[in-house]
Design an enzyme around this catalytic site. Structure first.
Site, mmCIF file in Angstrom:
data_model
loop_
_atom_site.group_PDB
_atom_site.id
_atom_site.type_symbol
_atom_site.label_atom_id
_atom_site.label_comp_id
_atom_site.label_asym_id
_atom_site.label_seq_id
_atom_site.Cartn_x
_atom_site.Cartn_y
_atom_site.Cartn_z
ATOM 1 N N ARG A 218 55.521 33.648 10.744
ATOM 2 C CA ARG A 218 54.738 32.727 10.211
ATOM 3 C C ARG A 218 53.538 33.845 9.925
ATOM 4 O O ARG A 218 53.062 34.548 10.876
ATOM 5 C CB ARG A 218 54.435 31.236 10.727
ATOM 6 C CG ARG A 218 55.655 30.589 10.590
ATOM 7 C CD ARG A 218 56.063 30.081 9.229
ATOM 8 N NE ARG A 218 57.050 29.020 9.277
ATOM 9 C CZ ARG A 218 58.243 29.200 8.859
ATOM 10 N NH1 ARG A 218 58.460 30.455 8.691
ATOM 11 N NH2 ARG A 218 59.366 28.388 9.121
ATOM 12 N N HIS A 266 57.849 36.904 1.183
ATOM 13 C CA HIS A 266 58.532 36.001 2.168
ATOM 14 C C HIS A 266 59.858 35.961 1.577
ATOM 15 O O HIS A 266 60.408 34.906 0.973
ATOM 16 C CB HIS A 266 57.851 34.736 1.998
ATOM 17 C CG HIS A 266 58.101 33.883 3.161
ATOM 18 N ND1 HIS A 266 57.332 32.778 3.582
ATOM 19 C CD2 HIS A 266 59.123 33.649 3.579
ATOM 20 C CE1 HIS A 266 57.679 32.260 4.750
ATOM 21 N NE2 HIS A 266 59.203 32.750 4.687
#
Lengths: 303, 303
Positions: A218, A266
């Site tokens: 993350r 991502h």
């Protein structure tokens, strides 16, 4: 049974014996929702569903659920654990590790210059130490493949891991010792209060000079200014980042143009809608039998 | 026992109970040489050594020996087969396959432009078909790892291969059928009269539109103008080449500047001097016991 979903990949969701309501597209009565599937439900949303039996996270990390202070703790939360997801993430890690290890950027530059520069590896494979922060389902899968390809592999995790040829470190006290023996650091941790900001100046300083950092967990794990400082002073040799504190990464971020940083948007491991749906269908069936799936998260530890 | 070597990596060669002569550096009596180790001995050289017991090739491909029309057929020729070499080649193949499959060049360009372009794969992993021309020790090793990562894998080889989940093709008649189902073609063949020039216009035309080609065998397998034509007309989407008809690749070669070609300078899998020496030491011991190592080449078939 009615299931609520909010993910563009699931807008045509079909589940056996269930009516799927896509939030924001359909009206629904809160009391009619039995199950929810989401990456990041709006805070307070789950608490507003009085008859919710379980919540399914569409990805491996459940921080999008547990960051809700009003998460209804009586509701079981299920993580998405899947071999396909592990293999996709392993592909991404192999690609970034091998681009660094096999000097692909160097050979690209040589090609652009029209030069045959037959350099060998800077460090032999068997002398290259890859360290995992986090050795859950995905990390363990990737670690075994890297061992098979001849790398030295270690891992730092909450609980000790028994993987052949892997050096396992556990606990805060062992973190510095772990980092001191890592040439390529991979962050695959769950995001919790304990792990947020773990990729910081102190962590980078504990790595050997020339280390390379990969973050696929993350964005909140990484203190971005600390990374840039560690790269600019030459302590770290480079980084590959797939996740960011703010996504999309803002156009003014200095990471975009940093010569030693590889940025991907991502995309390291994208859950496939049909695979996720099959997984959730199976999970619902388990709950409906009155049982609990093995991948239910401990709400207290977030694992 | 005296062993003759010619390879910069072996200039400090030490072998138990053997005196190593590095050709060109020392005088020696031809009749004193028991064993030779080389990549490409000068034509006629081996025939000039009357007491030669065996020849060791320092790499996996023995074409550098068998291209000598005066190779003394009574002398056993030993190939270098080693797990480390297979793993290094597999690393290279994974890197080039994944750069293509995971669109790394696209994301690099997006990063240079400061753009967050969250594109998914052009083709899902389980729908991506990787085909090996040649499934010897190295190809089989790599094929298994690609299957493990979720790809569809097939192979075309002299003899049928029994590898779980791998589709095996054999013989000239099956070549077109094999090629018709390949999205990423890998050439790992031994170089023989039969395989020279196999990467040609006809082969490329048999591949599906958009296929990608990787050559890590020998430059003579590839007809370079045919590759450029197949790229320029848009039939092939790209190529990664580690070996070339002439090495170093001449500065005037159009391959250098081709936007769809990745060039590396014959570095895919470099034999490590000490690993090779250990292998040869063990091989010599086998010959001295009056036996024959398992990796002796059939001079007639070059396999």
């Amino acid at each position: 049974m009615i299931v609520s979903a909010k993910w563009k990949g699931l807008t045509d969701a079909k589940l056996d014996n269930a009516e799927v309501i896509v939030e924001g597209r359909d009206d629904y009565a809160p009391g009619s929702i039995d199950y929810v599937m989401s990456f990041t439900p709006p805070p307070g949303k789950l608490a507003s569903l009085p008859n919710l039996k379980a919540a399914f996270c569409l990805g491996a990390g459940v921080d999008g659920f547990l960051s809700d202070p009003n998460y209804p703790r009586r509701v079981p939360l299920v993580r998405f654990v899947d071999r396909t997801l592990s293999a996709e993430m392993t592909q991404y890690l192999l690609l970034q590790i091998l681009m660094h290890h096999r000097r692909q950027r160097f050979f690209d530059a040589a090609q652009r210059a029209g030069q045959w520069r037959q350099e060998t590896l800077q460090r032999r494979t068997e002398d290259t130490r890859i360290g995992f922060l986090g050795l859950g389902a995905i990390g363990s899968f990737a670690a075994k493949r890297l061992i098979d390809l001849g790398f030295q592999v270690s891992g730092w995790s909450r609980t000790p891991k028994d993987i052949p040829e892997l050096k396992s470190f556990t606990g805060d006290v062992a973190l510095a010792a772990f980092l001191g023996e890592v040439d390529i650091l991979i962050c695959l941790l769950a995001l919790t209060r304990q792990t947020a900001g773990i990729l910081n100046a102190k962590t980078f300083a504990a790595l050997p000079k020339g280390a390379f950092v990969i973050n696929v967990a993350r964005g909140a794990h990484l203190v971005e200014p600390d990374l840039i400082a560690a790269l600019d002073c030459g302590h770290l040799s480079g980084a590959a980042l797939d996740v960011f504190a703010e996504e999309p990464l803002p156009s003014q971020s200095p990471l975009w143009a940093h010569a030693d940083v590889t940025i991907t948007p991502h995309i390291a491991a994208v859950s496939q809608p049909q695979v996720v749906l099959d997984y959730i269908r199976d999970g619902i069936a388990v709950f409906e039998r009155g049982e609990t799936p093995a991948t239910v998260v401990d709400i207290n530890t977030a694992y």
